[in-house]
Design an enzyme around this catalytic site. Structure first.
Site, PDB file in Angstrom:
ATOM      1  N   ASP A   1       9.570  -2.403   0.329  1.00  0.00           N
ATOM      2  CA  ASP A   1       9.438  -0.751   1.141  1.00  0.00           C
ATOM      3  C   ASP A   1       9.172  -1.189   2.087  1.00  0.00           C
ATOM      4  O   ASP A   1       7.148   0.224   2.322  1.00  0.00           O
ATOM      5  CB  ASP A   1       8.670   0.235  -0.291  1.00  0.00           C
ATOM      6  CG  ASP A   1       8.581   1.554  -0.169  1.00  0.00           C
ATOM      7  OD1 ASP A   1      10.150   1.825   0.350  1.00  0.00           O
ATOM      8  OD2 ASP A   1       8.309   2.820   0.294  1.00  0.00           O
TER       9      ASP A   1
ATOM     10  N   GLY B   1      -0.248   1.082  -3.467  1.00  0.00           N
ATOM     11  CA  GLY B   1       0.265   0.858  -4.687  1.00  0.00           C
ATOM     12  C   GLY B   1       0.288   1.400  -5.767  1.00  0.00           C
ATOM     13  O   GLY B   1       0.473   0.748  -6.734  1.00  0.00           O
TER      14      GLY B   1
ATOM     15  N   CYS C   1      11.681   6.011   2.772  1.00  0.00           N
ATOM     16  CA  CYS C   1      11.725   6.937   2.544  1.00  0.00           C
ATOM     17  C   CYS C   1      12.264   8.247   3.536  1.00  0.00           C
ATOM     18  O   CYS C   1      11.694   9.316   4.416  1.00  0.00           O
ATOM     19  CB  CYS C   1      10.605   7.932   2.147  1.00  0.00           C
ATOM     20  SG  CYS C   1       9.043   7.138   3.453  1.00  0.00           S
TER      21      CYS C   1
ATOM     22  N   ALA D   1       0.772  -1.039  -0.134  1.00  0.00           N
ATOM     23  CA  ALA D   1       0.282  -0.087   0.025  1.00  0.00           C
ATOM     24  C   ALA D   1       0.819   1.474  -0.006  1.00  0.00           C
ATOM     25  O   ALA D   1       1.871   1.171   0.475  1.00  0.00           O
ATOM     26  CB  ALA D   1      -0.476  -0.418   0.801  1.00  0.00           C
TER      27      ALA D   1
END
Length: 392
Positions: A172, A105, A232, A103
Site C-alpha cells: 500500500d 499501522g 487511495c 505506517a
C-alpha cells in the site's frame, strides 16, 4: 441488555434498548462494525486501549484479500452460519507475511488479527516518525507477531534466508491520495480551473514509476504466492495502468478476482481482467476513493499457457459483471459528493458530516494461545457493554 436483529437485507443489527445505541455488522468484512452518522469514539476507552480501531472501510479490504479470509462470500443468515464462518477462518500458525509500507499501522494490526497474532509479520517503514507511529499503534493494539524495520523495502535482499518462507505481501505505497475525501474538493477545483495540469501529470508519472518498482520487488520474492496492491487514488495511471504493466512484465502471476459476487464497483476496462480489481468511492460505497488488486502465482499449467491472463487477450470470468458506468471517466464518481465531500477526519470535527458513516475495525482477540473451537463458537449473544464488544 441488547439483542441482535436480522434485518430484511440479512444485516445483523445490535440494539441496546436501555440507551438507544445501535450498530450493524458490515456486509463484506467480518471484523467491521458500522455505526450511525455522528458516532464519536475518539475518546472511548475501547479506542484508547486498542480494542477498537477507527478505519475507513475501503482501507480494511487489502488485508482480508491478502489473507483470503475474514470476508463473506455469502452473508451469514443464521447463528450457525456465523459460527461455521469463524471455524472455517481459523489461522495457520506458520504464516510469514510482509507489510512493506506499513505506517501508520492500521492494516498491519488487522493483518496480525487475521493471523491470530501468530506466525511472523515483517513490517517496513522508511520514515522514522511514521515508523514510531507504526510501533506505537501496533503496541497499543497488542500486536505480538510483528517485527518492524525502519528502512527501505526496496533495499531488502529477497534471497535472505529469513524471507525464504514469505508467501504473502501487502503493498500500500505512497500515492496521490486523490481518493481521500479531504482532497476531493481540491481535485475538483484543479480540474475546473485547469490549475497545475502539467505538474499533476508529472507527479502521477513519478508516483506510478515508484509504485511499479515496489510491487515488482514484492513479486520477486522466491516463494511469494499472493501480493495485494492498493492505493487511495482514483487515477487510472496509479491503478489499472500500473497493474497492466506489472502483469506484462511478470508472466508467472495472474490477477485474482476480488469479491466477485458481492462487489459491483470494479476496475475500469483498460484491459480484459482489470475488472478483477475493485474500486471504492463515496457515492457507491460510502468510503474514501480506493483501489485494490490481487496478484496470485499461477499454477504450472497456467504458466505453460502463456495466453492466460495476458491483458491483451485474456478471457474475463463470466461471473464478474462490469458496472454500467465502467467506461465513464473515473473522476465523474466524485462530482456529486458535496455532502460526503467534507473531511473524513478521525477527530471531533466529523460531527458536522451528517452523511458520513463511521466504520470501526474491531480488533480480534490477539491471543495466540486462545484458538480452541470452543472460544470461536461464542455467538452473538456473548456481547459486553453498550458498544457491542464481542468476545472471541
Amino acid at each position: 441488555m441488547g439483542n441482535w436483529i436480522l434485518t430484511f437485507d440479512h444485516s445483523l443489527i445490535y440494539l441496546n434498548r436501555k440507551n438507544n445505541k445501535y450498530f450493524t455488522r458490515d456486509k463484506n468484512i467480518e471484523c467491521l462494525l458500522v455505526f450511525p452518522p455522528k458516532s464519536d469514539f475518539h475518546d472511548h476507552k475501547m479506542v484508547l486501549n486498542g480494542s477498537l480501531i477507527l478505519q475507513d472501510k475501503a482501507s480494511c479490504i487489502p488485508p482480508v484479500v491478502l489473507m483470503n479470509k475474514g470476508f463473506y462470500c455469502q452473508l451469514p443468515q443464521t447463528e450457525q452460519d456465523y459460527v461455521d464462518f469463524l471455524v472455517n477462518n481459523e489461522s495457520d500458525d506458520n504464516l510469514h507475511v510482509i507489510d512493506c509500507c506499513a505506517a501508520p499501522g492500521s492494516k498491519t494490526s488487522q493483518l496480525s488479527a487475521l493471523m491470530n497474532n501468530s506466525g511472523t509479520l515483517y513490517a517496513y517503514e522508511l520514515s522514522k516518525p511514521r515508523y514510531n507511529t507504526l510501533v506505537k499503534l501496533c503496541t497499543r493494539s497488542n500486536v505480538k507477531n510483528m517485527t518492524a524495520f525502519n528502512g527501505n523495502f526496496l533495499d531488502v535482499d529477497v534471497d535472505d534466508d529469513k524471507y525464504a518462507t514469505v508467501e504473502y505481501i501487502q503493498v500500500d505505497p505512497s500515492c496521490s491520495g486523490s481518493g481521500i475525501q479531504s482532497r476531493i474538493d481540491d481535485l475538483l477545483l484543479s480540474v475546473i480551473y485547469k490549475k497545475n495540469n502539467n505538474e499533476n501529470k508529472n507527479r502521477l508519472i513519478a508516483l506510478a514509476k515508484f509504485q511499479y518498482r515496489i510491487v515488482s520487488k514484492a513479486l520477486s520474492f522466491p516463494n511469494v504466492k499472493r501480493v495485494v496492491y492498493s492505493t487511495c487514488s482514483i487515477h487510472e495511471e496509479e491503478n489499472e495502468q500500473v497493474v497492466r504493466d506489472l502483469l506484462n512484465d511478470n508472466p508467472k502471476f495472474k490477477l485474482s478476482p476480488i469479491f466477485k459476487d458481492t462487489w459491483n464497483n470494479r476496475g475500469t476496462s483498460l484491459f480484459d481482467t482489470a475488472p478483477y480489481c475493485i474500486r471504492a468511492n463515496p457515492e457507491q460505497n460510502k468510503t474514501n476513493g480506493f483501489f485494490v488488486s490481487c496478484f496470485e502465482l499461477k499454477t504450472e499449467d497456467e504458466i505453460n499457457n502463456q495466453t492466460y491472463n495476458n491483458p491483451s487477450n485474456s478471457n474475463l470470468d463470466q461471473k464478474i459483471e462490469k458496472v454500467e458506468n465502467n467506461n465513464q471517466n473515473v473522476n465523474s464518481n466524485f462530482t456529486q459528493t458535496s455532502v460526503l465531500g467534507k473531511k473524513r477526519k478521525l477527530n471531533h470535527n466529523n460531527k458536522d458530516n451528517d452523511d458520513n458513516i463511521v466504520v470501526i475495525n474491531k480488533k480480534q482477540k490477539l491471543n495466540p494461545k486462545n484458538k480452541s473451537k470452543k472460544n470461536k463458537k461464542k455467538t452473538k449473544k456473548n456481547l459486553k457493554g453498550s458498544y457491542g464488544k464481542k468476545k472471541r
